[in-house]
Design an enzyme around this catalytic site. Structure first.
Site, short mmCIF file in Angstrom:
data_model
loop_
_atom_site.label_atom_id
_atom_site.label_comp_id
_atom_site.label_asym_id
_atom_site.label_seq_id
_atom_site.Cartn_x
_atom_site.Cartn_y
_atom_site.Cartn_z
N GLN A 33 0.83 -1.20 0.00
CA GLN A 33 0.00 0.00 0.00
C GLN A 33 0.88 1.26 0.00
O GLN A 33 2.07 1.19 0.23
CB GLN A 33 -0.91 0.01 1.24
CG GLN A 33 -0.14 -0.12 2.56
CD GLN A 33 -0.97 -0.73 3.68
OE1 GLN A 33 -2.19 -0.66 3.67
NE2 GLN A 33 -0.31 -1.34 4.65
N HIS A 64 -7.17 2.94 20.71
CA HIS A 64 -6.24 1.96 21.29
C HIS A 64 -6.65 1.55 22.70
O HIS A 64 -6.53 0.38 23.07
CB HIS A 64 -4.82 2.51 21.23
CG HIS A 64 -4.36 2.70 19.81
ND1 HIS A 64 -3.61 3.78 19.40
CD2 HIS A 64 -4.59 1.96 18.70
CE1 HIS A 64 -3.39 3.67 18.10
NE2 HIS A 64 -3.98 2.58 17.65
N ASP A 88 0.70 0.14 13.71
CA ASP A 88 1.15 1.34 14.41
C ASP A 88 1.52 1.05 15.86
O ASP A 88 2.16 1.88 16.51
CB ASP A 88 0.05 2.41 14.36
CG ASP A 88 -1.25 1.91 14.94
OD1 ASP A 88 -1.37 1.86 16.18
OD2 ASP A 88 -2.14 1.54 14.17
N GLY A 140 -2.83 -12.13 8.07
CA GLY A 140 -3.72 -12.46 9.18
C GLY A 140 -4.69 -13.59 8.86
O GLY A 140 -5.00 -14.42 9.72
N ASP A 157 -7.81 -5.27 14.14
CA ASP A 157 -7.55 -3.83 13.98
C ASP A 157 -7.48 -3.54 12.49
O ASP A 157 -6.41 -3.36 11.92
CB ASP A 157 -6.23 -3.50 14.69
CG ASP A 157 -5.96 -2.00 14.78
OD1 ASP A 157 -6.74 -1.21 14.22
OD2 ASP A 157 -4.94 -1.63 15.40
N SER A 158 -8.66 -3.48 11.87
CA SER A 158 -8.72 -3.46 10.40
C SER A 158 -9.13 -2.11 9.84
O SER A 158 -9.66 -1.26 10.54
CB SER A 158 -9.72 -4.51 9.92
OG SER A 158 -11.04 -4.03 10.10
N THR A 159 -8.95 -1.97 8.55
CA THR A 159 -9.46 -0.82 7.80
C THR A 159 -10.91 -1.10 7.40
O THR A 159 -11.51 -2.07 7.86
CB THR A 159 -8.59 -0.58 6.55
OG1 THR A 159 -8.51 -1.82 5.83
CG2 THR A 159 -7.18 -0.16 6.95
N ASP A 160 -11.48 -0.25 6.54
CA ASP A 160 -12.85 -0.43 6.08
C ASP A 160 -13.01 -1.76 5.30
O ASP A 160 -12.03 -2.27 4.75
CB ASP A 160 -13.25 0.71 5.12
CG ASP A 160 -13.27 2.06 5.82
OD1 ASP A 160 -13.50 2.10 7.04
OD2 ASP A 160 -13.06 3.07 5.12
#
Lengths: 284, 284
Positions: A33, A64, A88, A140, A157-160
């Site tokens: 990405q 978090h 992160d 994952g 802990d994912s994105t859209d």
């Protein structure tokens, strides 16, 4: 708008949020990405993946703290934690505050996110050097299929739910998470904004309910995410979201000064959701 | 950004939100302010006063339900209600759902806001024709000075603390409200976004605490307001914010189907605020 802005459009390009940019700090194309870091006036440093806002100095503590301390406080015997994504490091930083946790595995497919975060978000990544933490640069989906009855808490802990992350919102994936959890295990995940329901939140919750006997939802604000009002899922095999473990309360009281968002009263209160929130997730 | 957008910049012009405009429906300069109505894809019809987003079809129910049903459910004997501002009528619409309320006074300085709302937000203004409602086109500051021990609930439905509205956030004004309330009266007001603290929220709460013995804060999302995470104040002479009146619970249960946001569990839960929220309002 004067000067340079980072403007994102959401909800079929009809709603936007923008952050004025003070300085461009970093830009690279990793194997997976585009990774950018910009300095802003409103939210400090801001991490972008493929142009989408991921983490900011200003509000990272909210996400978090809530996805870590909520399941920790409900769990009875939490020895092993798995975080899928979250390069992160912010979720790890919160879990290492609990001395009874013996192992924290962070499975992040893109090592470059971790390395860039170490430079620009050193507070977030500060927990990664803890001896109990294992950073695994893996996919994952493949990792979770191999794990069986191993983790007490799994944080997705994912994105859209678009592109490869869409697989993280299916009942097949939730079944893999279920199998990777111990008999009283808990899964935490982010479940989008119900006001701008681009991704069918009800469907996400239905998928969770197909797999887990106990599914609850709460909200916490994410200032840098579309429309800010953010929902999260709590999926559990045995314990309810507001059934805090009394044995951990003394420890949590002693931690309070170091926490910027989480407290036990807030934890219990945030699961008392509005009629709108219930309707959007299909809860009676 | 393609097409026409209504973009607002906040927090010293470093953070923005935008709504794509489908159609311009109305624009006028009243004696007091510029009044615009636009049709958007993301939030439906949107009312702007002096270019600031005030009310939208999409999320108006949140604000209007929380500032009305929270104080109503805490009050013991609620006969008279005063709303200062709120010419869109949404708060009145909620209060008229309670048959034991005998009088609702709406003091809105700008009659044109009411007339424009009747055309474009007829659902909001639907309560104004109720026989118990008195619409008073007056200056709220002058009105409140004359009222003594008269109202059980006063809702200050104000804009941001700038220009003439800044007077609605002073301890002098809160003292006038206090004097206009009955001996167990309650004041409700909007108190801005603590993440984008342009207006010194701590100072607003300190002013409320100078006057009222009981001051609490809660949050509810306002999708069209800067940064969405919105705080509200509950200032009371006698009863605490989570001390619901048991005599009203049956009535509230029967209302639930008609309410889009409010329920009694949410009411109690939302006052359990985060460490961040506490810190920003100066609460121990």
């Amino acid at each position: 708008m004067s000067g340079n802005w980072m403007v994102e459009e959401f909800f079929h390009k009809t709603f936007s949020m923008g952050f004025k940019i003070k300085e461009y700090l970093h830009s690279e194309q990793s194997k997976f990405q585009k990774i950018d870091v910009v300095e802003t006036d409103s939210v400090g440093k801001l991490l972008l993946l493929d142009g989408k806002t991921m983490v900011s100095d200003k509000d990272e503590f909210v996400y978090h703290e809530v996805v870590s301390h909520i399941p920790y406080m409900v769990s009875r015997n939490c020895k092993k934690v798995l975080i899928i994504g979250g390069g992160d490091g912010g979720v790890v930083r919160e879990f290492v505050k609990h001395p009874d946790i013996e192992r924290i595995d962070l499975v992040e497919i893109d090592e470059r996110v971790i390395e860039v975060s170490k430079i620009y978000f050193p507070d977030c990544t500060s927990g990664l050097s803890d001896k109990r933490v294992r950073v695994l640069p893996e996919d994952g989906f493949a990792f979770i299929k191999r794990a069986k009855a191993e983790y007490d808490i799994i944080v997705v802990d994912s994105t859209d739910p678009v592109d490869f992350a869409s697989g993280l919102f299916t009942d097949e994936f939730y079944a893999d998470v279920y199998n990777a959890l111990t008999e009283d295990g808990i899964m935490m995940n982010q479940t989008e904004n119900p006001f701008l329901d681009e991704f069918g939140i009800k469907n996400i919750y239905n998928n969770m309910r197909k797999v887990f006997p106990i599914v609850s939802s709460f909200n916490a604000p994410m200032l840098i995410y579309p429309g800010v009002y953010w929902t999260f899922g709590f999926s559990s095999k045995k314990y309810r979201a507001t059934d805090l473990n009394p044995a951990k309360m003394g420890h949590m009281h002693s931690l309070q000064r170091s926490l910027k968002w989480y407290n036990m009263d807030w934890h219990k209160g945030t699961f008392a959701i509005s009629n709108f929130h219930k309707q959007m997730i299909g809860q009676e």
